[in-house]
Design a protein around this motif. Structure first.
Motif, PDB file in Angstrom:
ATOM      1  N   SER A  73      -4.121  20.857  50.240  1.00 59.68           N
ATOM      2  CA  SER A  73      -3.329  19.843  50.950  1.00 59.68           C
ATOM      3  C   SER A  73      -3.052  20.224  52.403  1.00 59.68           C
ATOM      4  CB  SER A  73      -2.005  19.594  50.219  1.00 59.68           C
ATOM      5  OG  SER A  73      -1.103  20.687  50.390  1.00 59.68           O
ATOM      6  N   VAL A  74      -3.135  21.524  52.716  1.00 58.20           N
ATOM      7  CA  VAL A  74      -2.923  21.963  54.101  1.00 58.20           C
ATOM      8  C   VAL A  74      -4.213  22.502  54.711  1.00 58.20           C
ATOM      9  CG1 VAL A  74      -0.447  22.377  53.888  1.00 58.20           C
ATOM     10  CG2 VAL A  74      -2.057  24.199  53.257  1.00 58.20           C
ATOM     11  N   GLY A  75      -5.354  22.177  54.089  1.00 61.69           N
ATOM     12  CA  GLY A  75      -6.637  22.482  54.698  1.00 61.69           C
ATOM     13  C   GLY A  75      -7.300  23.769  54.261  1.00 61.69           C
ATOM     14  N   PHE A  76      -6.766  24.427  53.239  1.00 61.77           N
ATOM     15  CA  PHE A  76      -7.385  25.658  52.754  1.00 61.77           C
ATOM     16  C   PHE A  76      -8.400  25.309  51.666  1.00 61.77           C
ATOM     17  CE2 PHE A  76      -3.044  27.615  53.858  1.00 61.77           C
ATOM     18  CZ  PHE A  76      -3.409  27.751  55.193  1.00 61.77           C
ATOM     19  N   ASP A  77      -9.492  24.688  52.102  1.00 61.18           N
ATOM     20  CA  ASP A  77     -10.457  24.088  51.184  1.00 61.18           C
ATOM     21  C   ASP A  77     -11.260  25.108  50.381  1.00 61.18           C
ATOM     22  OD1 ASP A  77      -9.669  21.561  52.070  1.00 61.18           O
ATOM     23  OD2 ASP A  77     -11.163  21.547  53.677  1.00 61.18           O
ATOM     24  N   LYS A  78     -11.299  26.350  50.831  1.00 65.88           N
ATOM     25  CA  LYS A  78     -12.074  27.372  50.122  1.00 65.88           C
ATOM     26  C   LYS A  78     -11.254  28.101  49.056  1.00 65.88           C
ATOM     27  CE  LYS A  78     -15.272  28.387  53.933  1.00 65.88           C
ATOM     28  NZ  LYS A  78     -15.796  29.444  54.842  1.00 65.88           N
ATOM     29  N   TRP A  79     -10.023  27.661  48.839  1.00 67.40           N
ATOM     30  CA  TRP A  79      -9.154  28.357  47.874  1.00 67.40           C
ATOM     31  C   TRP A  79      -9.828  28.480  46.506  1.00 67.40           C
ATOM     32  CZ3 TRP A  79      -4.491  30.936  47.996  1.00 67.40           C
ATOM     33  CH2 TRP A  79      -3.891  31.193  46.763  1.00 67.40           C
ATOM     34  N   GLY A  80     -10.335  27.364  45.978  1.00 59.24           N
ATOM     35  CA  GLY A  80     -10.976  27.386  44.663  1.00 59.24           C
ATOM     36  C   GLY A  80     -12.149  28.341  44.611  1.00 59.24           C
ATOM     37  N   GLU A  81     -12.944  28.359  45.666  1.00 52.26           N
ATOM     38  CA  GLU A  81     -14.089  29.262  45.742  1.00 52.26           C
ATOM     39  C   GLU A  81     -13.643  30.726  45.762  1.00 52.26           C
ATOM     40  OE1 GLU A  81     -17.383  30.428  49.142  1.00 52.26           O
ATOM     41  OE2 GLU A  81     -16.722  28.336  49.003  1.00 52.26           O
ATOM     42  N   LEU A  82     -12.579  31.014  46.507  1.00 49.55           N
ATOM     43  CA  LEU A  82     -12.076  32.380  46.582  1.00 49.55           C
ATOM     44  C   LEU A  82     -11.526  32.847  45.233  1.00 49.55           C
ATOM     45  CD1 LEU A  82     -10.266  32.274  50.042  1.00 49.55           C
ATOM     46  CD2 LEU A  82     -12.553  33.132  49.536  1.00 49.55           C
ATOM     47  N   VAL A  83     -10.906  31.921  44.494  1.00 49.58           N
ATOM     48  CA  VAL A  83     -10.398  32.250  43.162  1.00 49.58           C
ATOM     49  C   VAL A  83     -11.560  32.517  42.206  1.00 49.58           C
ATOM     50  CG1 VAL A  83      -9.132  31.358  41.157  1.00 49.58           C
ATOM     51  CG2 VAL A  83      -8.210  31.025  43.473  1.00 49.58           C
ATOM     52  N   GLU A  84     -12.586  31.680  42.266  1.00 51.12           N
ATOM     53  CA  GLU A  84     -13.762  31.868  41.398  1.00 51.12           C
ATOM     54  C   GLU A  84     -14.446  33.204  41.670  1.00 51.12           C
ATOM     55  OE1 GLU A  84     -16.425  28.608  41.774  1.00 51.12           O
ATOM     56  OE2 GLU A  84     -15.001  27.126  40.985  1.00 51.12           O
ATOM     57  N   ASP A  85     -14.422  33.645  42.924  1.00 52.98           N
ATOM     58  CA  ASP A  85     -15.065  34.908  43.301  1.00 52.98           C
ATOM     59  C   ASP A  85     -14.155  36.114  43.099  1.00 52.98           C
ATOM     60  OD1 ASP A  85     -17.318  33.501  44.028  1.00 52.98           O
ATOM     61  OD2 ASP A  85     -16.810  33.447  46.168  1.00 52.98           O
TER      62      ASP A  85
END
Length: 241
Positions: A73-85
């Motif tokens: 919601s605040v533009g941290f679009d890679k959050w999901g990718e970072l969690v998966e990695d």
């Protein structure tokens, strides 16, 4: 000067005179909606994307999907990718509240603390964490043990605390004295919405600016306007703790 970790939050690292002292446990307090959780998310996200420092997010109140949506919601679009990695490890309420006691919950965390290298941790929130304990003495004992565990494992941690009072000086709890730093998020109502502020009240081993500074939450998270301090609650611009 002690070694520090930059928060990656525009303006705040200047207020902190470079960042948070490495291995510190910092209490982050404020009313609901003041930006505390976004601060924690941003601290971990910037840690990975800007400083190559991996992080752990522990939530007793939200599930992993809620946390991801808050980040995006605040533009941290890679959050999901970072969690998966596994660059950011998330323990959500479904994991943490499954454990019936403090020891079981901590044992689950220790596996990742010892087997993998993480640098940053966010606990959201200390208020829910304290529900594990029956009285203030037990709460104090285990909070000290927990912060010691974090430091022994090289983690620089934010402990988020829900606060009922609008102004921080009217509500000082035991946890304020057991942590290495205190950061307060404050909001005041206006005719058009709210004004938001941040106050760094304490950071051991550091010179800090103790003025209250205006901040905004928008695309890219939190921005602190360090050149627009409103006033000092400590009666001076700099303080050593």
């Amino acid at each position: 000067m002690p070694e520090v970790l930059k928060t990656g939050i525009e303006g705040l690292d200047s207020v902190l005179n470079g960042g948070i002292v490495k291995n510190a446990a910092v209490l982050v307090s404020g009313n609901p909606g003041t930006g505390k959780s976004i601060f924690g998310i941003q601290y971990l996200y910037k840690g990975v994307t800007e400083f190559d420092e991996r992080g752990i997010y522990i939530s007793f109140e939200e599930n992993a999907e809620d946390i991801r949506q808050a980040a995006e919601s605040v533009g941290f679009d890679k959050w999901g990718e970072l969690v998966e990695d596994d660059d950011i490890k998330v323990y959500d309420k479904q994991v943490m509240l499954r454990e019936g006691d403090f020891t079981s919950a901590i044992d689950k965390l220790l596996d990742d603390f010892t087997e993998s290298k993480y640098d940053r941790l966010v606990l959201d929130s200390l208020t829910m964490f304290q529900l594990f304990f029956d009285d203030e003495r037990e709460n104090r004992t285990y909070l000290l043990k927990f912060t010691d565990i974090l430091k022994q494992n090289g983690l620089t941690s934010l402990l988020i605390n829900e606060q009922g009072a609008v102004f921080p000086e009217t509500e000082i709890g035991l946890e304020n004295f057991l942590t290495d730093g205190n950061i307060y998020f404050i909001q005041t109502p206006t005719d058009s919405g709210v004004n938001r502020y941040v106050w760094v009240a304490k950071m051991r081993k550091k010179n800090i600016n103790t003025d209250i500074f205006p901040m905004e939450i928008g695309e890219g998270g939190i921005t602190v306007h360090e050149r627009a301090g409103g006033f000092s609650m400590m009666g001076r611009e700099d303080s050593v703790f």
